[in-house]
Design an enzyme around this catalytic site. Structure first.
Site, short mmCIF file in Angstrom:
data_model
loop_
_atom_site.label_atom_id
_atom_site.label_comp_id
_atom_site.label_asym_id
_atom_site.label_seq_id
_atom_site.Cartn_x
_atom_site.Cartn_y
_atom_site.Cartn_z
N GLU A 319 6.01 -13.13 -9.94
CA GLU A 319 6.38 -11.74 -9.64
C GLU A 319 7.90 -11.58 -9.66
OE1 GLU A 319 5.49 -8.42 -6.13
OE2 GLU A 319 5.19 -10.55 -5.73
N LYS A 384 2.00 -2.30 -11.10
CA LYS A 384 1.23 -2.51 -9.87
C LYS A 384 0.79 -1.17 -9.30
CE LYS A 384 1.52 -4.98 -5.44
NZ LYS A 384 2.39 -5.78 -4.55
N CYS A 437 0.56 -9.96 -6.80
CA CYS A 437 0.66 -10.30 -5.38
C CYS A 437 -0.49 -9.75 -4.54
CB CYS A 437 2.01 -9.82 -4.85
SG CYS A 437 2.43 -10.42 -3.20
#
Length: 560
Positions: A319, A384, A437
């Site tokens: 990430e 995301k 994540c």
């Protein structure tokens, strides 16, 4: 003729020793004492009042958290949830049973989540000069909020007057339903679901392929509460039968898991190779733009290396591995010069774009870099969509800004914008679905409906949380996503724990926390879609109905 006294038996008189009751064996005596001990302990727990009752609930919650990574003390989950049941039983005798039950449930949850998510506070020490003062509030505030859910579970359980196994089935179903709500309300936080205690091994968590993480939790909760089945206030104590059911059920769970692991897997294509990079960049350096070039080179160092001519290589960076990579022409050129010809880079990134109103927007993203006629370029990206409240965006921005906390989020005032949703991307001849994540903790959200990929990619950065239980618990949840979908997963974490996981949740390779390096291996094959992958949480809901059936005829308690 009168018979003579004492001459009515044909043999000699029996010895008093022979007339005595036969002694029980040592084993019978042990089980009898154990049963009595459990029954007596349950009676004392039910009788607790005031601070002693709240302390018992708090300590039981703390013990339950130790069943999760990295301790995996599974017997403590049984102790913890059995105490939870007995404290609810005791509340029914109080003047205000609902309030008493809620308090016990809340203190249990506060202990459970304090020990389970304490690591969240560590993120405030990365920029300690600005945010360290907030750590105590985060460390206690989040557990206090999450404990409301366990308090509600206890409250809802009070009115039902059931005994024995029906009582355990009811309490387990209510607890599992509240866990499901916790995973969905206010964006959801399904962290440390009870079933996650079984995710420390592939065998223990295999049945999640049928009913998912919530179904696994329902089973785990029922087995953990089983020892309390014969310890109700109106039950005839049969404590050992509950222990037997718990041990037998757990053995069956692991045996079924082992049998599934032993089944043959489909053949994979050894020409598809993944190279998972773990650069081990300290968090203070990772968020400092002055270290951009140094961090880029750290990742390049572990990305170089030839592969067979007929191989397709996928290099995966964690990430935020390369913020604004799409705008960095020099970096893209370096990738083109150093990467093998048949290679794809899947890199955690940050990208910016203009919104409809013309304002600049920032996204926590994944960039896919492939060879094009004009050299290496970003050919696809994923943004995301399930953002972390406060950490990545401020839900009540104007309020936080007014008290000087707008700096909590990165990249301009409001933080990141959310992407459109899950995505499946085709690159290098395969189709994968990326997650960033926090997104990997949510069941049945790994890829878009009807677009099943061949594998999953997770990029994450757990460096915020140090050498705590957080990164280890996070890895367990990633394992469950592979089991639920039957899809292999390549997981790249900045400081660890990076792993290559197959479709049955087996860790084929991993890099420990704070170990710089790479994992290089053939991509495991995808399995046929498991039951959960096809039907999602509907299987869990059917299980809930089965557990709730014994309670449907229960009459509510007369006491309010």
């Amino acid at each position: 003729m009168r018979a003579r006294s004492g001459n009515c038996a044909s043999g000699p008189p029996l010895s008093p020793r022979l007339l005595a009751k036969p002694r029980s064996s040592g084993l019978d005596s042990f089980f009898s004492r154990l049963s009595g001990l459990l029954a007596g302990s349950a009676e004392k727990l039910r009788a607790l009042k005031g601070w002693r009752r709240r302390l018992a609930a708090f300590l039981a919650g703390l013990a339950g958290a130790l069943a999760m990574a990295p301790v995996y003390a599974l017997p403590l989950l049984a102790v913890s949830l059995s105490v939870f049941v007995i404290l609810i039983d005791g509340a029914k005798a109080h003047a205000r049973p609902r309030a008493s039950a809620f308090a016990a449930g809340w203190f249990w949850g506060f202990g459970y989540f304090l020990a389970g998510v304490y690591w969240m506070a560590f993120s405030f020490f990365v920029q300690a000069d600005q945010f360290a003062w907030m750590a105590p509030f985060a460390m206690t505030g989040m557990p206090a909020f999450l404990a409301l859910f366990t308090g509600v579970a206890a409250l809802v359980s009070v009115p039902f007057e059931k005994t024995g196994w029906a009582r355990i089935a009811l309490f387990a179903a209510i607890f599992a339903m509240v866990e499901y709500l916790r995973g969905h309300i206010l964006t959801g936080l399904p962290w440390n679901l009870a079933g996650q205690a079984l995710a420390g091994s592939a065998a223990g968590s295999q049945t999640a392929a049928w009913y998912g993480a919530y179904g696994l939790s329902l089973v785990a909760i029922f087995l953990a509460m089983a020892p309390a089945a014969g310890l109700g206030p109106r039950d005839k104590p049969h404590a050992l039968s509950g222990l037997v059911v718990m041990l037998a059920g757990t053995a069956v769970l692991y045996a079924v898991g082992a049998a599934r692991l032993a089944l043959p897997d489909p053949e994979g294509d050894a020409r598809n190779i993944v190279r998972i990079v773990q650069p081990n960049i300290p968090q203070r350096e990772k968020i400092d733009w002055d270290y951009w070039a140094k961090n880029f080179e750290r990742q390049m160092e572990h990305s170089r290396g030839a592969v067979p001519p007929d191989a397709q290589l996928y290099v995966i960076w964690p990430e935020n591995g390369a913020p604004l990579l799409e705008e960095a022409a020099t970096a893209l050129q370096a990738i083109g010069d150093d990467f093998p010809e048949n290679s794809v880079l899947i890199a955690g990134a940050v990208r910016r774009a203009r919104g409809a109103e013309g304002a600049e927007r920032w996204y926590n993203s994944i960039a896919v870099v492939e060879e094009t006629p004009r050299g290496r370029a970003v050919t696809a990206h994923y943004d995301k969509h399930h953002l972390v409240p406060v950490g990545e965006y401020l839900p009540f921005f104007e309020f936080f800004k007014s008290i000087g906390l707008a700096a909590l989020t990165p990249y301009q005032d409001r933080g990141f914008y959310a992407g459109a949703g899950p995505k499946t991307i085709e690159a290098g001849g395969t189709r994968f679905s990326p997650m960033i994540c926090y997104e990997a903790i949510f069941p049945h959200a790994s890829y878009p409906a009807g677009e099943r990929p061949g594998w999953l990619v997770v990029v994450t950065n757990d460096a915020w949380y140090g050498d705590t239980s957080g990164p280890r618990q996070h890895l367990d949840m990633a394992r469950l996503r592979s089991i639920e979908t039957g899809l292999p997963m390549a997981r790249s974490a900045n400081t660890g724990i990076s792993a290559l996981i197959d479709g049955k949740g087996r860790m084929l390779a991993r890099l420990a926390l704070y170990q710089a390096g790479k994992i290089e291996a053939p991509l495991p094959p995808a399995l046929p879609p498991p039951l959960y992958d096809r039907f999602g949480d509907w299987v869990f809901f059917v299980m809930l109905l089965g557990f709730l059936a014994p309670a449907l005829a229960a009459k509510p308690s007369a006491r309010k």
